[in-house]
Design a protein around this motif. Structure first.
Motif, short mmCIF file in Angstrom:
data_model
loop_
_atom_site.label_atom_id
_atom_site.label_comp_id
_atom_site.label_asym_id
_atom_site.label_seq_id
_atom_site.Cartn_x
_atom_site.Cartn_y
_atom_site.Cartn_z
N ASN A 164 1.02 -1.31 -0.09
CA ASN A 164 0.00 -0.07 -0.06
C ASN A 164 0.85 1.28 -0.04
N TRP A 165 1.87 1.17 -0.75
CA TRP A 165 2.87 2.35 -1.09
C TRP A 165 2.36 3.19 -2.20
N PHE A 166 2.91 4.13 -2.38
CA PHE A 166 2.45 4.86 -3.60
C PHE A 166 3.57 5.84 -3.97
N GLY A 167 3.96 6.03 -5.29
CA GLY A 167 4.93 6.93 -5.87
C GLY A 167 4.25 8.17 -6.42
N LEU A 168 5.18 9.31 -6.06
CA LEU A 168 4.65 10.76 -6.43
C LEU A 168 5.20 10.95 -7.69
N GLY A 214 2.36 5.01 2.62
CA GLY A 214 3.38 6.12 2.39
C GLY A 214 3.42 6.31 0.99
N CYS A 215 4.57 7.08 0.84
CA CYS A 215 4.57 7.62 -0.52
C CYS A 215 6.30 7.80 -0.88
N ALA A 216 6.69 7.38 -2.08
CA ALA A 216 8.06 7.52 -2.43
C ALA A 216 8.22 8.25 -3.82
N LEU A 217 9.31 8.74 -4.06
CA LEU A 217 9.58 9.63 -5.25
C LEU A 217 11.32 9.55 -5.32
N GLY A 273 8.29 16.89 3.71
CA GLY A 273 8.32 15.85 4.69
C GLY A 273 9.01 14.64 4.34
N PHE A 274 9.51 14.62 2.83
CA PHE A 274 10.04 13.53 2.44
C PHE A 274 11.44 13.13 2.88
N VAL A 311 16.47 9.16 -3.77
CA VAL A 311 15.06 8.06 -3.44
C VAL A 311 14.60 8.16 -1.94
N GLN A 312 13.41 8.96 -1.97
CA GLN A 312 12.84 9.61 -0.80
C GLN A 312 11.85 8.74 -0.44
N ARG A 313 11.33 9.02 0.82
CA ARG A 313 10.02 8.38 1.08
C ARG A 313 9.40 9.39 2.21
#
Length: 164
Positions: free
Chosen positions: A74-78, A111-114, A125-126, A142-144
């Motif tokens: 349940n993680w997403f990419g921005l 969470g979210c990663a990019l 906040g990443f 590579v951030q989350r």
């Protein structure tokens, strides 16, 4: 400025905005606008928000699912995120990110990663702590952002639209 979900009537404007925003960027491979169309066509565009000002779309952000070490937790990419040239550095991108993260949190996302500059995304906040990797990219890019659950560790993978 109004931030809202995209509608089918916005698709061409989003494409043009994304192309114009990324064209002058030295890191761009000129695929960002097509990535959004592919995300949409593949059913992988989980959240797509536009910033509208005076009836004109001046910003857009996309979120899609990612896996970490092949696991969908349940993680997403921005990304891509675009702001109209001439309107950048006015808080539009920050507002789009905040609205998207709020929706992800409300939907129970982990969470979210990019992949991006820490100078830009740390303000939202990443963080980059070297625990997530993506191909051969320097891990500082590579951030989350954890919304719930443990800090992720492993190899980040994006959906097909990104070449993954």
């Amino acid at each position: 400025m109004l931030i809202r979900s995209e509608t089918p009537a916005d698709h061409d404007a989003i494409h043009e905005l994304t192309w114009a925003a990324f064209k002058p960027m030295p890191f761009s491979d000129d695929t960002e606008a097509d990535i959004i169309r592919t995300l949409r066509a593949d059913g992988d565009l989980a959240i797509s928000l536009v910033a509208e000002d005076g009836g004109e779309i001046v910003g857009h952000v996309a979120f899609s699912r990612v896996t970490i070490d092949g696991v969908d937790d349940n993680w997403f990419g921005l990304g891509p995120i675009s702001v109209k040239p001439g309107r950048q550095r006015q808080g539009i991108g920050k507002a789009l990110i905040a609205a998207g993260l709020k929706l992800l949190d409300e939907q129970g996302a982990s969470g979210c990663a990019l992949i991006g500059s820490p100078d830009v995304y740390s303000h939202a906040g990443f963080v980059s702590d070297g625990q997530l990797t993506y191909l051969d990219i320097d891990t500082r890019y590579v951030q989350r952002l954890v919304l719930r659950g443990p800090v992720p560790r492993g190899a980040l993978s994006f959906v097909r639209a990104f070449g993954g």
